[in-house]
Design an enzyme around this catalytic site. Structure first.
Site, PDB file in Angstrom:
ATOM      1  CB  THR A 172     -42.814 -36.742  11.139  1.00  0.00           C
ATOM      2  OG1 THR A 172     -41.960 -37.319  10.162  1.00  0.00           O
ATOM      3  CG2 THR A 172     -43.755 -37.944  11.484  1.00  0.00           C
ATOM      4  CG  ASP A 198     -37.133 -35.711   5.167  1.00  0.00           C
ATOM      5  OD1 ASP A 198     -37.925 -36.846   5.126  1.00  0.00           O
ATOM      6  OD2 ASP A 198     -36.072 -35.453   5.638  1.00  0.00           O
ATOM      7  CB  SER A 199     -34.967 -32.520   9.286  1.00  0.00           C
ATOM      8  OG  SER A 199     -34.664 -33.619   9.451  1.00  0.00           O
TER       9      SER A 199
END
Ligand code: ASP
Length: 342
Positions: A14, A58-59
């Protein structure tokens, strides 16, 4: 003395999102234009370089291969920088910080991970403060020119945590992380207060890199009423070399002759079993209650006060490092880089 030099590595998440002025949709931030997006950075008397992975993620898509990529980038640039800041999604950041502490041992420089709950392009973002203070921490030197922080750490919402002692605890609070079993390394207010007693000082004199993690492991969270026979296939050393059991309270669980035999056979075949607690705070004490005597009898390893994130990555590290069951047990029983209180 030259100005501190910090390398900022962007992996995704993010924090690196800004609104596309044309579509309004969130898109990854262009790190080439870091200064124009965050002009405050010009006030630093640090030299800042940036590096973005080819495909920011996105992790939730993070994995040991990508961890290895981050470790390699830091290792290759280690001599040229005072410290490193890694921008990462919050969801799995605590796994990555724990993994990095095992992959890069003997650090004399800081690796500060950070991210944010709101994108950097949003007016109420927590990302700017997180990034600015993370940079400040990464370049912080003591009077004799040594790095103040010499370990992998996670900075979030005014607090600096040890990387292998922290967990994500909130999906919406700005205070998204917590370290229940270890004190904060630092707290940022009007000035940054460092807890010198909490800082890790490695015994290794050289930086050692090891990225060959073994992922043939399983994590089983126990619950009342669990039918262990469903899990029978996991207790097969030819498929799973190490099992982490997340148990109740101080390491307790139901016991049955069948479950005990499952564990005993698995261990007799060279499987490793590590008992960690489901509680966010506190530790495993095998034999404290009768409901953990069976683990003691079987000589199941105690994870003491380790987090799930550190237990998973330590298991991958240790099983990758050696095939010898005795050495595996020995390494898992030790405090390798500040991840457990012994
Ligand atoms: N899903 C995002 C990630 O972990 C959330 C975040 O960055 O905070 O990459």
């Amino acid at each position: 003395m030259n100005n501190p030099k910090v390398l900022i590595i962007y992996t995704g998440g993010t924090i690196g999102m800004i609104n596309d002025p044309e579509t309004g949709a969130l898109k990854p931030f262009d790190f080439e234009s870091l200064y124009s997006s965050i002009p405050e950075l010009k006030q630093f008397d640090y030299e800042l370089d940036t590096y973005s992975v080819e495909e920011p993620i996105d992790s939730s898509d993070m994995n040991p291969k990508l961890w290895g990529g981050i470790a390699n980038t830091i290792f290759e640039n280690y001599a040229d920088y005072t410290g490193f800041v890694v921008l990462h999604g919050t969801d799995t950041m605590a796994f990555t910080t724990a993994a990095m502490s095992f992959m890069l041992q003997g650090l004399k420089k800081p690796i500060i991970f950070t991210g944010s709950q709101l994108p950097i392009g949003k007016i109420r973002t927590d990302g700017k403060e997180n990034l600015i203070t993370a940079i400040e921490l990464a370049g912080m030197l003591d009077m004799s020119g040594h790095s103040v922080i010499q370990e992998v750490a996670l900075y979030f919402e005014f607090q600096l945590y040890r990387g292998n002692r922290v967990s994500k605890i909130s999906t919406f609070n700005f205070e998204a992380f917590k370290s229940y079993n270890y004190p904060l390394l630092a707290e940022a207010g009007t000035n940054i207060r460092i807890d010198q007693n909490a800082l890790y000082r490695p015994s290794l004199t050289e930086l050692e890199k090891f990225t060959d993690f073994n992922t043939r492991i399983a994590l089983i969270k126990l619950f009342p009423g669990m039918d262990m026979s469903i899990y029978d296939a996991i207790f097969d050393v030819s498929k799973v070399e190490g099992i982490i059991l997340e148990t109740f309270g101080n390491g307790n669980s139901f016991s049955s002759a069948a479950f005990e035999k499952m564990i005993a056979d698995y261990m007799a075949n060279g499987g490793i079993v590590l008992n960690i607690t489901q509680c966010a705070q506190g530790n495993v004490v095998l034999g404290l209650y009768e409901t953990s005597i069976h683990y003691k009898r079987l000589q199941v390893l105690s994870g003491r006060d380790i987090t799930t994130e550190a237990a998973v990555t330590k298991m991958m590290y240790v099983l990758g490092k050696t095939r010898d069951p005795e050495e595996r047990v020995e390494l898992l029983s030790q405090n390798l880089c500040g991840e457990v209180t012994i």
